[in-house]
Design an enzyme around this catalytic site. Structure first.
Site, PDB file in Angstrom:
ATOM      1  N   GLN A 192       7.553 -15.806 -12.548  1.00 26.50           N
ATOM      2  CA  GLN A 192       6.780 -14.629 -12.930  1.00 26.50           C
ATOM      3  C   GLN A 192       6.728 -14.510 -14.447  1.00 26.50           C
ATOM      4  O   GLN A 192       6.070 -13.623 -14.973  1.00 26.50           O
ATOM      5  CB  GLN A 192       7.435 -13.362 -12.353  1.00 26.50           C
ATOM      6  CG  GLN A 192       7.350 -13.251 -10.842  1.00 26.50           C
ATOM      7  CD  GLN A 192       8.159 -12.100 -10.283  1.00 26.50           C
ATOM      8  OE1 GLN A 192       9.061 -12.309  -9.484  1.00 26.50           O
ATOM      9  NE2 GLN A 192       7.862 -10.865 -10.683  1.00 26.50           N
ATOM     10  N   PHE A 223       8.392 -11.268  -5.777  1.00 26.44           N
ATOM     11  CA  PHE A 223       9.049  -9.995  -5.448  1.00 26.44           C
ATOM     12  C   PHE A 223      10.136  -9.628  -6.455  1.00 26.44           C
ATOM     13  O   PHE A 223      11.063  -8.884  -6.128  1.00 26.44           O
ATOM     14  CB  PHE A 223       9.632 -10.038  -4.028  1.00 26.44           C
ATOM     15  CG  PHE A 223       8.603 -10.373  -2.988  1.00 26.44           C
ATOM     16  CD1 PHE A 223       7.560  -9.499  -2.725  1.00 26.44           C
ATOM     17  CD2 PHE A 223       8.649 -11.574  -2.296  1.00 26.44           C
ATOM     18  CE1 PHE A 223       6.580  -9.819  -1.788  1.00 26.44           C
ATOM     19  CE2 PHE A 223       7.678 -11.897  -1.360  1.00 26.44           C
ATOM     20  CZ  PHE A 223       6.652 -11.017  -1.102  1.00 26.44           C
ATOM     21  N   GLU A 227      11.364 -13.266 -11.769  1.00 25.35           N
ATOM     22  CA  GLU A 227      11.136 -12.668 -13.082  1.00 25.35           C
ATOM     23  C   GLU A 227      12.109 -13.280 -14.081  1.00 25.35           C
ATOM     24  O   GLU A 227      11.736 -13.642 -15.184  1.00 25.35           O
ATOM     25  CB  GLU A 227      11.312 -11.140 -13.019  1.00 25.35           C
ATOM     26  CG  GLU A 227      11.048 -10.486 -14.385  1.00 25.35           C
ATOM     27  CD  GLU A 227      11.089  -8.970 -14.390  1.00 25.35           C
ATOM     28  OE1 GLU A 227      11.012  -8.357 -13.311  1.00 25.35           O
ATOM     29  OE2 GLU A 227      11.188  -8.396 -15.483  1.00 25.35           O
ATOM     30  N   ARG A 305      16.118   2.117 -14.659  1.00 28.25           N
ATOM     31  CA  ARG A 305      15.142   2.637 -13.704  1.00 28.25           C
ATOM     32  C   ARG A 305      15.829   3.439 -12.595  1.00 28.25           C
ATOM     33  O   ARG A 305      15.278   4.421 -12.097  1.00 28.25           O
ATOM     34  CB  ARG A 305      14.290   1.512 -13.130  1.00 28.25           C
ATOM     35  CG  ARG A 305      12.933   1.974 -12.679  1.00 28.25           C
ATOM     36  CD  ARG A 305      12.046   0.824 -12.294  1.00 28.25           C
ATOM     37  NE  ARG A 305      11.118   0.426 -13.331  1.00 28.25           N
ATOM     38  CZ  ARG A 305       9.970   1.033 -13.593  1.00 28.25           C
ATOM     39  NH1 ARG A 305       9.588   2.095 -12.905  1.00 28.25           N
ATOM     40  NH2 ARG A 305       9.179   0.597 -14.559  1.00 28.25           N
ATOM     41  N   ARG A 337      11.412  -5.764  -6.121  1.00 30.80           N
ATOM     42  CA  ARG A 337      10.444  -4.674  -5.898  1.00 30.80           C
ATOM     43  C   ARG A 337      11.074  -3.276  -5.930  1.00 30.80           C
ATOM     44  O   ARG A 337      11.879  -2.927  -5.072  1.00 30.80           O
ATOM     45  CB  ARG A 337       9.780  -4.912  -4.550  1.00 30.80           C
ATOM     46  CG  ARG A 337       8.340  -4.477  -4.483  1.00 30.80           C
ATOM     47  CD  ARG A 337       7.750  -4.984  -3.204  1.00 30.80           C
ATOM     48  NE  ARG A 337       6.292  -4.884  -3.222  1.00 30.80           N
ATOM     49  CZ  ARG A 337       5.491  -5.464  -2.353  1.00 30.80           C
ATOM     50  NH1 ARG A 337       5.989  -6.191  -1.383  1.00 30.80           N
ATOM     51  NH2 ARG A 337       4.181  -5.325  -2.428  1.00 30.80           N
ATOM     52  N   PHE A 339      12.889  -2.303  -8.563  1.00 29.99           N
ATOM     53  CA  PHE A 339      13.655  -2.497  -9.801  1.00 29.99           C
ATOM     54  C   PHE A 339      14.686  -1.395 -10.054  1.00 29.99           C
ATOM     55  O   PHE A 339      14.740  -0.790 -11.106  1.00 29.99           O
ATOM     56  CB  PHE A 339      12.650  -2.567 -10.964  1.00 29.99           C
ATOM     57  CG  PHE A 339      13.119  -3.344 -12.158  1.00 29.99           C
ATOM     58  CD1 PHE A 339      13.186  -4.731 -12.140  1.00 29.99           C
ATOM     59  CD2 PHE A 339      13.472  -2.700 -13.337  1.00 29.99           C
ATOM     60  CE1 PHE A 339      13.593  -5.455 -13.258  1.00 29.99           C
ATOM     61  CE2 PHE A 339      13.884  -3.409 -14.462  1.00 29.99           C
ATOM     62  CZ  PHE A 339      13.939  -4.795 -14.427  1.00 29.99           C
ATOM     63  N   THR A 435      10.229  -0.240 -18.570  1.00 25.54           N
ATOM     64  CA  THR A 435      11.032   0.792 -19.235  1.00 25.54           C
ATOM     65  C   THR A 435      11.329   0.386 -20.680  1.00 25.54           C
ATOM     66  O   THR A 435      11.545   1.237 -21.538  1.00 25.54           O
ATOM     67  CB  THR A 435      12.362   1.019 -18.488  1.00 25.54           C
ATOM     68  OG1 THR A 435      12.991  -0.257 -18.282  1.00 25.54           O
ATOM     69  CG2 THR A 435      12.136   1.683 -17.149  1.00 25.54           C
ATOM     70  N   ALA A 504       7.026  -4.974 -12.949  1.00 23.43           N
ATOM     71  CA  ALA A 504       6.922  -3.536 -13.181  1.00 23.43           C
ATOM     72  C   ALA A 504       5.602  -2.977 -12.637  1.00 23.43           C
ATOM     73  O   ALA A 504       5.117  -1.946 -13.114  1.00 23.43           O
ATOM     74  CB  ALA A 504       7.097  -3.209 -14.669  1.00 23.43           C
ATOM     75  N   GLU A 708       4.842  -1.961  -6.454  1.00 19.41           N
ATOM     76  CA  GLU A 708       6.168  -1.520  -6.038  1.00 19.41           C
ATOM     77  C   GLU A 708       6.245  -0.148  -5.363  1.00 19.41           C
ATOM     78  O   GLU A 708       7.036   0.027  -4.422  1.00 19.41           O
ATOM     79  CB  GLU A 708       7.118  -1.510  -7.246  1.00 19.41           C
ATOM     80  CG  GLU A 708       7.406  -2.876  -7.812  1.00 19.41           C
ATOM     81  CD  GLU A 708       8.056  -2.770  -9.175  1.00 19.41           C
ATOM     82  OE1 GLU A 708       7.362  -2.402 -10.144  1.00 19.41           O
ATOM     83  OE2 GLU A 708       9.263  -3.027  -9.267  1.00 19.41           O
TER      84      GLU A 708
HETATM   85  N1  MTE Z   1       2.996  -8.932  -3.346  1.00 16.13           N
HETATM   86  C1  MTE Z   1       3.094 -10.190  -2.889  1.00 16.13           C
HETATM   87  N2  MTE Z   1       2.266 -10.586  -1.914  1.00 16.13           N
HETATM   88  N3  MTE Z   1       4.016 -11.065  -3.399  1.00 16.13           N
HETATM   89  C2  MTE Z   1       4.896 -10.680  -4.389  1.00 16.13           C
HETATM   90  O1  MTE Z   1       5.708 -11.489  -4.829  1.00 16.13           O
HETATM   91  N4  MTE Z   1       5.673  -8.853  -5.850  1.00 16.13           N
HETATM   92  C3  MTE Z   1       5.776  -7.408  -5.997  1.00 16.13           C
HETATM   93  C4  MTE Z   1       4.393  -6.761  -5.932  1.00 16.13           C
HETATM   94  N5  MTE Z   1       3.667  -7.234  -4.798  1.00 16.13           N
HETATM   95  C5  MTE Z   1       4.817  -9.333  -4.873  1.00 16.13           C
HETATM   96  C6  MTE Z   1       3.818  -8.500  -4.324  1.00 16.13           C
HETATM   97  C7  MTE Z   1       6.415  -6.989  -7.239  1.00 16.13           C
HETATM   98  S1  MTE Z   1       8.101  -6.931  -7.308  1.00 16.13           S
HETATM   99  C8  MTE Z   1       5.695  -6.588  -8.321  1.00 16.13           C
HETATM  100  S2  MTE Z   1       6.450  -6.013  -9.708  1.00 16.13           S
HETATM  101  C9  MTE Z   1       4.229  -6.625  -8.329  1.00 16.13           C
HETATM  102  O2  MTE Z   1       3.689  -7.130  -7.114  1.00 16.13           O
HETATM  103  C10 MTE Z   1       3.769  -7.500  -9.486  1.00 16.13           C
HETATM  104  O3  MTE Z   1       2.400  -7.650  -9.542  1.00 16.13           O
HETATM  105  P1  MTE Z   1       1.424  -6.555 -10.216  1.00 16.13           P
HETATM  106  O4  MTE Z   1       2.102  -6.087 -11.442  1.00 16.13           O
HETATM  107  O5  MTE Z   1       0.216  -7.324 -10.463  1.00 16.13           O
HETATM  108  O6  MTE Z   1       1.279  -5.486  -9.194  1.00 16.13           O
HETATM  109  N1  HPA Z   2      10.344  -3.270 -14.281  1.00 15.70           N
HETATM  110  C1  HPA Z   2      10.295  -4.548 -13.877  1.00 15.70           C
HETATM  111  N2  HPA Z   2      10.696  -5.545 -14.600  1.00 15.70           N
HETATM  112  C2  HPA Z   2      11.196  -5.273 -15.803  1.00 15.70           C
HETATM  113  C3  HPA Z   2      11.274  -3.975 -16.278  1.00 15.70           C
HETATM  114  C4  HPA Z   2      10.827  -2.914 -15.484  1.00 15.70           C
HETATM  115  O1  HPA Z   2      10.863  -1.733 -15.841  1.00 15.70           O
HETATM  116  N3  HPA Z   2      11.836  -4.039 -17.498  1.00 15.70           N
HETATM  117  C5  HPA Z   2      12.085  -5.350 -17.727  1.00 15.70           C
HETATM  118  N4  HPA Z   2      11.693  -6.102 -16.708  1.00 15.70           N
HETATM  119 MO1  MOS Z   3       8.758  -6.614  -9.727  1.00 16.25          MO
HETATM  120  S1  MOS Z   3      10.696  -6.229  -9.164  1.00 16.25           S
HETATM  121  O1  MOS Z   3       8.942  -5.674 -11.211  1.00 16.25           O
HETATM  122  O2  MOS Z   3       8.876  -8.245 -10.201  1.00 16.25           O
END
Ligand code: MTE
Ligand code: HPA
Ligand code: MOS
Length: 753
Positions: A192, A223, A227, A305, A337, A339, A435, A504, A708
């Site tokens: 990620q 998920f 990261e 968080r 997800r 966090f 954050t 995030a 999330e």
């Molecule tokens: N959806 C799918 N299908 N696969 C994933 O790995 N990760 C989740 C969410 N939805 C995820 C998912 C998490 S932890 C985050 S932070 C967000 O997607 C990240 O993507 P976005 O910032 O584009 O929403």
């Molecule tokens: N959310 C998810 N990932 C992160 C954050 C947060 O607030 N800060 C640093 N990595």
């Molecule tokens: Mo999502 S836990 O912020 O990759």
């Protein structure tokens, strides 16, 4: 539809790391990891592994040309262990061989002697022994709790135990590194955060960042588990490829992935909460003991968080939340997800639930009484602006007759001895932005080609959440051209530098806004060019509709293709690199006050459970949700994100149980012992309504983030099941601990205490 990930997925055309064709010179890697959770390395013997069939080289820490360090925030994690090991699964040696099975076989032949040291697996135990990631706690304060305890009609104190969660992305941690000319590397990995890989690999190899190209096409899920924790595996292939001048590929087996990588943080939390007789929360004091595992990883921002979300959707005038980041001998726990938000929110919901019995007021009445109102202040100083807690709450009561639901359940429960039903309401409020303010930045590189097609590169990583589709829609909407013209390129650090992780929930916000700036800049140049060419004074009279130019509302008989080609022939720049940084956010880490979030996402959910009181098994019969998404860019994506997050959240509090023994060994390291929700467990009836008339200025096209927040609805499943159990066992003493597995349910049904 072309370039649509889901179509390629079902056709089997999407390429993941293990699908990439590799040159015949490529080598395969395997990791020898620590078999003990804490110890001193006395000797390492590699002879047998080196002599194993097909082995080309074996690397240990002494082969690292740069810094043996991969810790992103705190430098407390080595790429390859040197003197000590701190968890089972910590990499000690990296083996490369001609085939994957040869490498894996050879890894078993590494011999290491250890002096065993004390193993800690429990966060409170770690706290008592002074085993902490950082010595000082994080503390968020609003008002003064100590001044109001005397004024409370009821004070409740208790402990809440929360378990971890395995990410179980379909694609395990993977990477391939290719040597490039001049001593550089191209690293393709399932991460990620490609910039973290570029930065860390550069430091491990002692070369500059511009020597490393870090690339991602897509992930088979992240998920949060990719990261921070994709870095080690990418750096190992980078090290070997750099040294051997050959491509090196590493794919973790499912069991290795489960054993070696960190998970959602388990927490033990102690709270004290004070109420007025009517159920108003007057004071809340909570201490979280976060099980960070053996290194910091992202534990500190995750703890932030937790503290930020410690009051969930409620205004509490006096709050003192303390978080300790406890060091244990487990793999470093990491982003997942929510966090840390879910852990914070679960505790306040438990406190309300417990108090409701003592106050004789139903939980949902206490929830309603304390729900955020406009202008209320979060424990971190930000005020509720454009808040939707009340609206979502009212809408769910308007749409579903909760009193009738309650009556139905009471009737069902009195007519059935061995089946009981329960219900629960679960509101959510989740802050959107990293954050850590600095991370809220993104860039986009947009090219319009002379044939009218468009390529967009951003820092966003596609992991199934549909961010590429959303960014394409944003661009198609600005240019007013067909979506099929717009392509999302791979994520690559030579096209977008210094990217933040896609995390995030802000991937679409940050990268979508950056893409929007670039597209608007190109559009402006195109329109200016067109107006000048055609002697049109008022550029506002020119617009593109469906790939055609209109002037003052009249069709000009001039297409997008004509426009782009002519602009090109007239030497108009058809490319743009843009930058976006979320405005007006700040956070003072000394006082833990500020405006850390661009906005919040709100919603309310209603759960109905049914428990088989003979077997302890249960189902969630229905989940009804009112969710605030602002103006959805893509309702299909947003609905599926909400459903996926919800079910993942339900899994966390019900079936998914991670068990380490006292030696720090993961006992649930495969899918026969670690259960995730499947399609049969998924609630048959999930109804999600997006709140109407919600507009969100900071979001692209007035949208809100989706990734999330809906995860935390899942917490409602715990309380719905618990309520059903309590109606069977007559409300015997039941601990607040999750997951509430069928086994735990059974024990509680027949708990005679
Ligand atoms: N959806 C799918 N299908 N696969 C994933 O790995 N990760 C989740 C969410 N939805 C995820 C998912 C998490 S932890 C985050 S932070 C967000 O997607 C990240 O993507 P976005 O910032 O584009 O929403
Ligand atoms: N959310 C998810 N990932 C992160 C954050 C947060 O607030 N800060 C640093 N990595
Ligand atoms: Mo999502 S836990 O912020 O990759």
């Amino acid at each position: 539809m072309k370039n649509y990930d889901s179509v390629r997925h079902v056709k089997g055309e999407s390429l993941f790391i293990d699908d990439l064709s590799i040159p015949s010179s490529a080598l395969f890697g395997a990791v020898y990891a620590s078999p003990i959770a804490h110890g001193k390395i006395l000797s390492i013997s590699l002879e047998e592994a080196k002599a194993s069939e097909g082995v080309v080289a074996v690397f240990t820490q002494s082969d690292i040309p740069g810094v043996n360090q991969i810790g992103g925030i705190i430098h407390d994690e080595k790429l390859l262990a040197s003197e000590y090991v701190h968890f089972i699964g910590e990499p000690i040696a990296f083996i490369t061989a001609k085939t994957q099975s040869q490498a894996r076989l050879a890894a078993k032949k590494v011999k290491v002697e250890f002096e065993k040291l004390e193993v800690i697996t429990d966060p409170k135990d770690a706290f008592r022994k002074g085993s902490l990631i950082v010595n000082d706690p994080k503390i968020y304060i609003n008002g003064n709790v100590d001044e109001v305890w005397d004024k409370c009609d009821l004070i409740v104190e208790d402990t809440v135990e929360l378990g971890g969660q395995e990410h179980l992305y379909l694609e395990t941690q993977s990477s391939i590194s290719y040597p490039t000319e001049g001593g550089g590397l191209k690293i393709i990995s399932s991460t990620q955060n490609p910039t973290a890989i570029q930065r860390t690999a550069a430091s491990v190899l002692n070369i500059s960042a511009n020597q490393i190209e870090s690339e991602v096409s897509r992930l088979g899920g992240g998920f949060g588990g990719k990261e921070d924790q994709a870095t080690a595996w990418a750096c190992l292939t980078a090290l070997a490829a750099y040294k051997l001048k050959k491509p090196v590929k590493l794919i973790l087996s499912r069991q290795d992935d489960m054993r070696m990588t960190g998970k959602r943080h388990p927490y033990t939390s102690d709270y004290k909460i004070g109420f007025s007789g009517e159920g108003k929360i007057l004071a809340y004091e909570v201490t979280y003991y976060q099980n960070a595992g053996a290194a910091a990883d992202l534990s500190l921002p995750i703890l932030d968080r937790t503290l930020a979300h410690c009051t969930n959707s409620y205004f509490i005038p006096n709050v003192k939340a303390t978080g300790w980041c406890c060091k244990t001998n487990l793999p470093p726990n990491t982003a997942f997800r929510g966090f840390g938000g879910p852990q914070g929110m679960f505790v306040i919901e438990s406190a309300i639930h417990k108090a409701s019995k003592l106050l004789g007021i139903e939980p949902h009445l206490i929830q309603a009484l304390n729900l955020f109102k406009e202008g209320d202040e979060f424990p971190y100083g930000q005020k509720i602006e454009n808040g939707k807690s009340q609206e979502c709450w009212q809408r769910i009561f308007e749409k579903y007759d909760i009193d009738a639901v309650k009556r139905d359940l009471e009737t069902f429960n009195s007519n059935n001895k061995l089946f009981k039903k329960g219900y629960a309401l679960m509101p959510i409020c989740f802050g959107i932005s990293f954050t850590h303010t600095m991370l809220n930045q993104a860039s986009a590189l947009v090219h319009v080609y002379s044939d009218g097609s468009v390529g967009i590169s951003t820092g966003a990583i596609e992991m199934g959440q549909g961010v590429n589709m959303k960014i394409r829609q944003i661009a198609a909407n600005i240019f007013n051209v067909n979506l099929s013209r717009i392509k999302s390129e791979t994520t690559n650090t030579t096209r977008n530098a210094n990217t933040s992780a896609t995390a995030a929930s802000s991937g679409a916000d940050l990268n979508g806004n950056a893409a929007s700036i670039a597209c608007n800049a190109i559009l402006k140049r195109l329109i200016n060019f067109f107006a000048e060419k055609n002697n049109i004074e008022d550029i506002n009279s020119v617009e593109i509709r469906n790939e055609k130019l209109f002037v003052n509302g009249a069709d000009f008989n001039y297409s997008w293709n004509d426009l782009v080609l002519n602009a090109y022939h007239n030497r108009i720049n058809l490319s743009e690199h843009s930058f976006y940084a979320t405005p007006d956010i700040y956070f003072d880490t000394k006082t833990n006050k500020g405006k850390p979030f661009a906005y919040h996402v709100y919603g309310t959910s209603l759960f109905i459970s049914k428990v088989d009181c003979l077997r302890g098994t249960y189902e969630i019969e229905s989940v009804k949700i009112i969710h605030d998404i602002g103006q959805s860019i893509n309702k299909v994506i947003d609905r599926s994100q909400a459903e996926g997050a919800l079910v993942q959240g339900i899994g966390w509090v019900t079936l998914e149980e991670i068990i380490y023994n006292s030696d720090g060994r993961l006992l649930t390291d495969n899918l026969s012992t670690y259960k995730v929700p499947d399609i049969n467990f998924t609630p048959k009836d999930i109804e999600i309504e997006f709140l109407e008339n919600s507009y969100n200025k900071p979001g692209p096209m007035n949208s809100k983030a989706i990734g999330e927040p809906p995860f935390m609805y899942g917490i409602g499943a715990y309380f719905a099941i618990r309520n059903a159990v309590e109606s069977f066992n007559g409300r015997k003493e039941m601990k607040y601990e999750a997951p509430l597995t069928p086994e735990r349910v059974l024990m509680n049904l027949y708990n005679n205490k």
